[in-house]
Design an enzyme around this catalytic site. Structure first.
Site, PDB file in Angstrom:
ATOM      1  N   LYS A 101       0.846  -1.181   0.000  1.00 37.77           N
ATOM      2  CA  LYS A 101       0.000   0.000   0.000  1.00 37.77           C
ATOM      3  C   LYS A 101       0.892   1.244   0.000  1.00 37.77           C
ATOM      4  CE  LYS A 101      -1.924   2.837   2.805  1.00 37.77           C
ATOM      5  NZ  LYS A 101      -1.902   3.963   1.856  1.00 37.77           N
ATOM      6  N   GLY A 157       6.433   5.303   8.438  1.00 33.17           N
ATOM      7  CA  GLY A 157       5.470   6.401   8.470  1.00 33.17           C
ATOM      8  C   GLY A 157       5.439   6.996   9.867  1.00 33.17           C
ATOM      9  N   SER A 158       4.332   7.632  10.192  1.00 34.28           N
ATOM     10  CA  SER A 158       4.279   8.352  11.473  1.00 34.28           C
ATOM     11  C   SER A 158       3.946   7.418  12.637  1.00 34.28           C
ATOM     12  CB  SER A 158       3.236   9.458  11.387  1.00 34.28           C
ATOM     13  OG  SER A 158       1.960   8.879  11.288  1.00 34.28           O
ATOM     14  N   VAL A 159       4.192   7.912  13.832  1.00 36.34           N
ATOM     15  CA  VAL A 159       3.907   7.149  15.058  1.00 36.34           C
ATOM     16  C   VAL A 159       2.414   6.846  15.229  1.00 36.34           C
ATOM     17  CG1 VAL A 159       3.849   7.353  17.584  1.00 36.34           C
ATOM     18  CG2 VAL A 159       5.966   7.766  16.341  1.00 36.34           C
ATOM     19  N   PRO A 160       1.512   7.826  15.084  1.00 41.20           N
ATOM     20  CA  PRO A 160       0.096   7.493  15.317  1.00 41.20           C
ATOM     21  C   PRO A 160      -0.394   6.357  14.409  1.00 41.20           C
ATOM     22  CG  PRO A 160       0.380   9.873  15.207  1.00 41.20           C
ATOM     23  CD  PRO A 160       1.695   9.263  14.818  1.00 41.20           C
ATOM     24  N   THR A 161       0.027   6.358  13.143  1.00 43.54           N
ATOM     25  CA  THR A 161      -0.399   5.279  12.245  1.00 43.54           C
ATOM     26  C   THR A 161       0.186   3.940  12.709  1.00 43.54           C
ATOM     27  OG1 THR A 161      -0.423   6.854  10.412  1.00 43.54           O
ATOM     28  CG2 THR A 161      -0.496   4.535   9.831  1.00 43.54           C
ATOM     29  N   GLU A 167       7.173  16.455  16.421  1.00 43.38           N
ATOM     30  CA  GLU A 167       7.609  16.350  15.029  1.00 43.38           C
ATOM     31  C   GLU A 167       6.751  17.281  14.170  1.00 43.38           C
ATOM     32  OE1 GLU A 167       6.867  12.723  12.619  1.00 43.38           O
ATOM     33  OE2 GLU A 167       8.970  12.840  12.041  1.00 43.38           O
ATOM     34  N   CYS A 197      12.613  12.112   7.578  1.00 43.41           N
ATOM     35  CA  CYS A 197      12.474  11.672   8.972  1.00 43.41           C
ATOM     36  C   CYS A 197      13.711  12.059   9.759  1.00 43.41           C
ATOM     37  CB  CYS A 197      12.256  10.170   9.028  1.00 43.41           C
ATOM     38  SG  CYS A 197      13.443   9.299   8.018  1.00 43.41           S
ATOM     39  N   GLU A 240       9.490   1.735  11.025  1.00 43.16           N
ATOM     40  CA  GLU A 240      10.341   2.907  11.271  1.00 43.16           C
ATOM     41  C   GLU A 240       9.450   4.126  11.256  1.00 43.16           C
ATOM     42  OE1 GLU A 240      13.262   2.290  12.290  1.00 43.16           O
ATOM     43  OE2 GLU A 240      13.209   0.193  11.706  1.00 43.16           O
TER      44      GLU A 240
HETATM   45  P1  NAD Z   1       1.623   8.540   7.587  1.00 36.93           P
HETATM   46  O1  NAD Z   1       1.676   7.921   8.941  1.00 36.93           O
HETATM   47  O2  NAD Z   1       0.626   9.587   7.323  1.00 36.93           O
HETATM   48  O3  NAD Z   1       1.369   7.411   6.487  1.00 36.93           O
HETATM   49  C1  NAD Z   1       2.251   6.316   6.327  1.00 36.93           C
HETATM   50  C2  NAD Z   1       1.519   5.258   5.531  1.00 36.93           C
HETATM   51  O4  NAD Z   1       0.543   4.649   6.384  1.00 36.93           O
HETATM   52  C3  NAD Z   1       0.744   5.806   4.321  1.00 36.93           C
HETATM   53  O5  NAD Z   1       0.852   4.906   3.247  1.00 36.93           O
HETATM   54  C4  NAD Z   1      -0.659   5.853   4.853  1.00 36.93           C
HETATM   55  O6  NAD Z   1      -1.638   5.832   3.848  1.00 36.93           O
HETATM   56  C5  NAD Z   1      -0.685   4.584   5.681  1.00 36.93           C
HETATM   57  N1  NAD Z   1      -1.799   4.444   6.613  1.00 36.93           N
HETATM   58  C6  NAD Z   1      -2.395   5.376   7.373  1.00 36.93           C
HETATM   59  N2  NAD Z   1      -3.391   4.809   8.113  1.00 36.93           N
HETATM   60  C7  NAD Z   1      -3.393   3.489   7.819  1.00 36.93           C
HETATM   61  C8  NAD Z   1      -4.200   2.378   8.225  1.00 36.93           C
HETATM   62  N3  NAD Z   1      -5.180   2.503   9.106  1.00 36.93           N
HETATM   63  N4  NAD Z   1      -3.924   1.168   7.682  1.00 36.93           N
HETATM   64  C9  NAD Z   1      -2.935   1.011   6.778  1.00 36.93           C
HETATM   65  N5  NAD Z   1      -2.154   2.032   6.356  1.00 36.93           N
HETATM   66  C10 NAD Z   1      -2.372   3.253   6.867  1.00 36.93           C
HETATM   67  O7  NAD Z   1       3.120   9.067   7.262  1.00 36.93           O
HETATM   68  P2  NAD Z   1       3.606   9.956   6.017  1.00 36.93           P
HETATM   69  O8  NAD Z   1       3.096  11.339   6.189  1.00 36.93           O
HETATM   70  O9  NAD Z   1       3.382   9.269   4.717  1.00 36.93           O
HETATM   71  O10 NAD Z   1       5.174   9.943   6.275  1.00 36.93           O
HETATM   72  C11 NAD Z   1       5.790  10.813   7.155  1.00 36.93           C
HETATM   73  C12 NAD Z   1       6.151  10.104   8.442  1.00 36.93           C
HETATM   74  O11 NAD Z   1       7.015   9.013   8.151  1.00 36.93           O
HETATM   75  C13 NAD Z   1       6.928  10.988   9.397  1.00 36.93           C
HETATM   76  O12 NAD Z   1       6.485  10.789  10.710  1.00 36.93           O
HETATM   77  C14 NAD Z   1       8.370  10.511   9.217  1.00 36.93           C
HETATM   78  O13 NAD Z   1       9.209  10.783  10.325  1.00 36.93           O
HETATM   79  C15 NAD Z   1       8.167   9.060   8.992  1.00 36.93           C
HETATM   80  N6  NAD Z   1       9.304   8.453   8.286  1.00 36.93           N
HETATM   81  C16 NAD Z   1      10.162   7.689   9.009  1.00 36.93           C
HETATM   82  C17 NAD Z   1      11.266   7.136   8.400  1.00 36.93           C
HETATM   83  C18 NAD Z   1      12.218   6.281   9.178  1.00 36.93           C
HETATM   84  O14 NAD Z   1      13.030   5.587   8.571  1.00 36.93           O
HETATM   85  N7  NAD Z   1      12.166   6.286  10.494  1.00 36.93           N
HETATM   86  C19 NAD Z   1      11.489   7.356   7.034  1.00 36.93           C
HETATM   87  C20 NAD Z   1      10.575   8.131   6.323  1.00 36.93           C
HETATM   88  C21 NAD Z   1       9.481   8.676   6.963  1.00 36.93           C
END
Ligand code: NAD
Length: 543
Positions: free
Chosen positions: A212, A265-269, A425, A327, A293
């Site tokens: 996804k 992606g983000s922590v809340p997700t 963040e 990130c 991550e």
């Molecule tokens: P996000 O949390 O908004 O989304 C991440 C992914 O999760 C997206 O594909 C989103 O559609 C999906 N998602 C959301 N709700 C979901 C659910 N209920 N079920 C399945 N999938 C779901 O994050 P973003 O805005 O795309 O990315 C930015 C975040 O990613 C920042 O917090 C950043 O620090 C983090 N990040 C971390 C690293 C790392 O290596 N630590 C690298 C890149 C980005």
């Protein structure tokens, strides 16, 4: 059937092209940008190798030119997810038993397509869809993506070679099986390379995948999916299922065949996904692997022995490249009082020269932030700082969404080390600086360590080696990627394996052998040459 031990040469990191004026790559990239912009495409789901068009559609636009539509996205829901799970499980029958060297051949070929005939497409689609400059696109959508594919193949070969001891008369073996079921790859918007790595590293290990992508980066991600097909990836091994979070995530996590999640992606997700997996744990056939991550509140900490010019360059690049949407981007900073006046003057002089605008104008250092939501979130932090008594905006602070989601590089100075923008963040071009008294150096180290729940990246600047050692020890748990006299961004595959700790994720180090091990389930095999003839042991004999 393998009839030899196949050897994979240690890869080299892909060199970056410069795109300087007069270079052929600059002209070719500009041509590709023009070509991609000339028509809006349809982006379907790809399930079992087939294009699947749905009724739930949305527009994909250019963040720095939001009136320009790049594509119509067809989003998945429960019906398509169930189709994709079925397709993946069917594909698994052949893929899981395919020799590893045949599998990696596909991904090594994909790497050569990324850096060869598809390079301009990967870079141009990342520039348009995610608003990256030519340089920011090149280092990841071409460079890092190819590095992930090439080095993961090499790591996998090393793992296969790792075998246990066999005493006389016994042959012990370990085979590295893929997980039983399918892996769910969920990628963020900000790196095409990460999006490409999340589904391919488990697939290389023999797993089947539902991928996804983020709806905010689906344009470049779709081209990568097409590239994988050209590289020879069999149908159903990776199924491309774009859509809104829960519409895709809920049915995926409700399947008994779910066996692992590869998430960035983000922590809340991530917390939501982890909780859902916990609630569903009784239905799964296997304990799922959870690799995630997440976010960061990455710091730069300067000592009064720091080289100020090096500090200025590192700060500018780390805080503002890709609009602070890495990130690893520096977003809080600690500077001693004694060097602050000189550092401030030099930093502000340089910030004032940064150009923000359309990434097709190569003189711009920054493009737009990714979306309307990101624009609102980031500017609310700026407005908060503007209104606060314990902070002032000393550079930038302006934003404008008339044509695209543009935010100027912004520097906030605060007297409160726990100020909101020192802790949370922001994921935008906003840096907050706290100036400490030189005598408070030690207590400020503690403060930096304990201010944020994250522990992704951090950088220290000092010339005094005793001080470097002290800071390095103090920040042992504060960052999974730690930099000395260097900016905290720009990790390279096989050089600085990437991942944090605390609330920054499970630290399974993307692009490393550690990560590949997570997608394998070892089976130990013992075989004896001559079986014992008696069940009794000698100690049981009469005296
Ligand atoms: P996000 O949390 O908004 O989304 C991440 C992914 O999760 C997206 O594909 C989103 O559609 C999906 N998602 C959301 N709700 C979901 C659910 N209920 N079920 C399945 N999938 C779901 O994050 P973003 O805005 O795309 O990315 C930015 C975040 O990613 C920042 O917090 C950043 O620090 C983090 N990040 C971390 C690293 C790392 O290596 N630590 C690298 C890149 C980005």
């Amino acid at each position: 059937m393998s009839n030899a031990y196949f050897h994979i040469q240690e890869p080299k990191n892909e060199p970056y092209l410069s795109y300087a004026p007069g270079t052929p790559e600059r002209e070719q990239l500009k041509e590709k940008l023009k070509e991609l912009k000339s028509e809006a495409i349809e982006i379907p789901a790809i399930i079992n190798g087939q294009e699947v068009y749905t009724e739930t559609r949305s527009d994909v636009v250019i963040p720095h030119n939001r009136g320009h539509k790049l594509a119509t996205l067809h989003q998945c829901g429960e019906k398509e997810i169930n189709m994709a799970i079925e397709a993946a499980l069917e594909a698994q029958k052949k893929w899981a038993v395919m020799p590893w060297e045949e599998r990696v051949a596909i991904f090594r070929r994909a790497a050569d397509l990324v850096t060869g005939p598809w390079r301009n497409t990967m870079n141009a689609s990342t520039m348009l869809g995610q608003s990256k400059t030519a340089h920011q696109a090149e280092i990841e959508a071409a460079g890092e993506l190819a590095d992930f594919l090439r080095f993961n193949a090499w790591f996998l070969a090393k793992i296969m070679n790792e075998q246990p001891h066999s005493p006389d008369g016994v042959w012990n073996r370990v085979e590295y099986r893929p997980l039983e079921g399918f892996v769910f790859a969920v990628s963020p918007f900000n790196f095409t390379a990460i999006a490409g790595n999340l589904p391919t590293s488990p697939a290389m290990c023999g797993n089947v995948v539902l991928w996804k992508p983020s709806t905010d980066s689906v344009y470049s991600n779709y081209f990568f999916m097409k590239l994988l097909k050209e590289a020879g990836l069999p149908d159903g091994v990776i199924n491309f299922v774009p859509g809104r979070g829960g519409a895709v995530g809920d049915p995926v996590l409700a399947s008994p065949h779910f066996s692992g999640i590869h998430y960035t992606g983000s922590v809340p997700t991530f917390n939501h996904l982890w909780k859902t997996i916990g609630q569903n744990i009784d239905i799964y056939k296997t304990y799922p692997r959870i690799v995630g991550e997440t976010g960061g509140k990455d710091f730069i900490f300067a000592h009064n022995s720091a080289n100020i010019d090096a500090l200025v360059v590192a700060t500018l690049r780390a805080a503002f490249e890709y609009q602070g949407q890495k990130c690893s981007a520096a977003s809080r900073m600690y500077v001693p009082d004694s060097i602050w006046p000189e550092f401030r003057e030099k930093l502000l002089a340089e910030v004032g020269q940064i150009k923000v605008g359309d990434v097709e104008d190569f003189t711009n250092f920054m493009g737009a932030v990714i979306s309307r939501k990101a624009f609102s979130d980031i500017t609310s932090f700026i407005d908060y700082a503007e209104a606060a008594d314990d902070a002032e905006i000393i550079a930038g602070g302006n934003y404008d969404d008339a044509k695209g989601f543009f935010i100027d590089p912004t520097v906030i100075l605060t007297t409160n080390p726990k100020f909101k923008t020192m802790e949370e963040e922001i994921f935008g071009p906003v840096l907050t600086i706290f100036v400490y008294q030189d005598d408070d150096f030690e207590t400020t180290l503690d403060l930096c360590d304990q201010t944020s729940p994250f522990a992704l990246t951090g950088a220290i600047f000092a010339e005094d080696r005793y001080v470097i050692k002290k800071m390095s020890d103090k920040f042992r748990q504060a960052a999974g990627n730690f930099y000395i006299n260097e900016k905290p961004t720009g990790a390279v595959v096989n050089q600085q394996p990437f991942g944090g700790a605390r609330k920054s994720g499970t630290n399974d180090k993307a692009g490393s052998l550690i990560n590949m091990l997570r997608w394998l389930s070892a089976r130990s095999i013992k075989e004896v040459s001559v079986a014992p003839k008696d069940w009794r042991y000698p100690f049981m004999d009469a005296e």
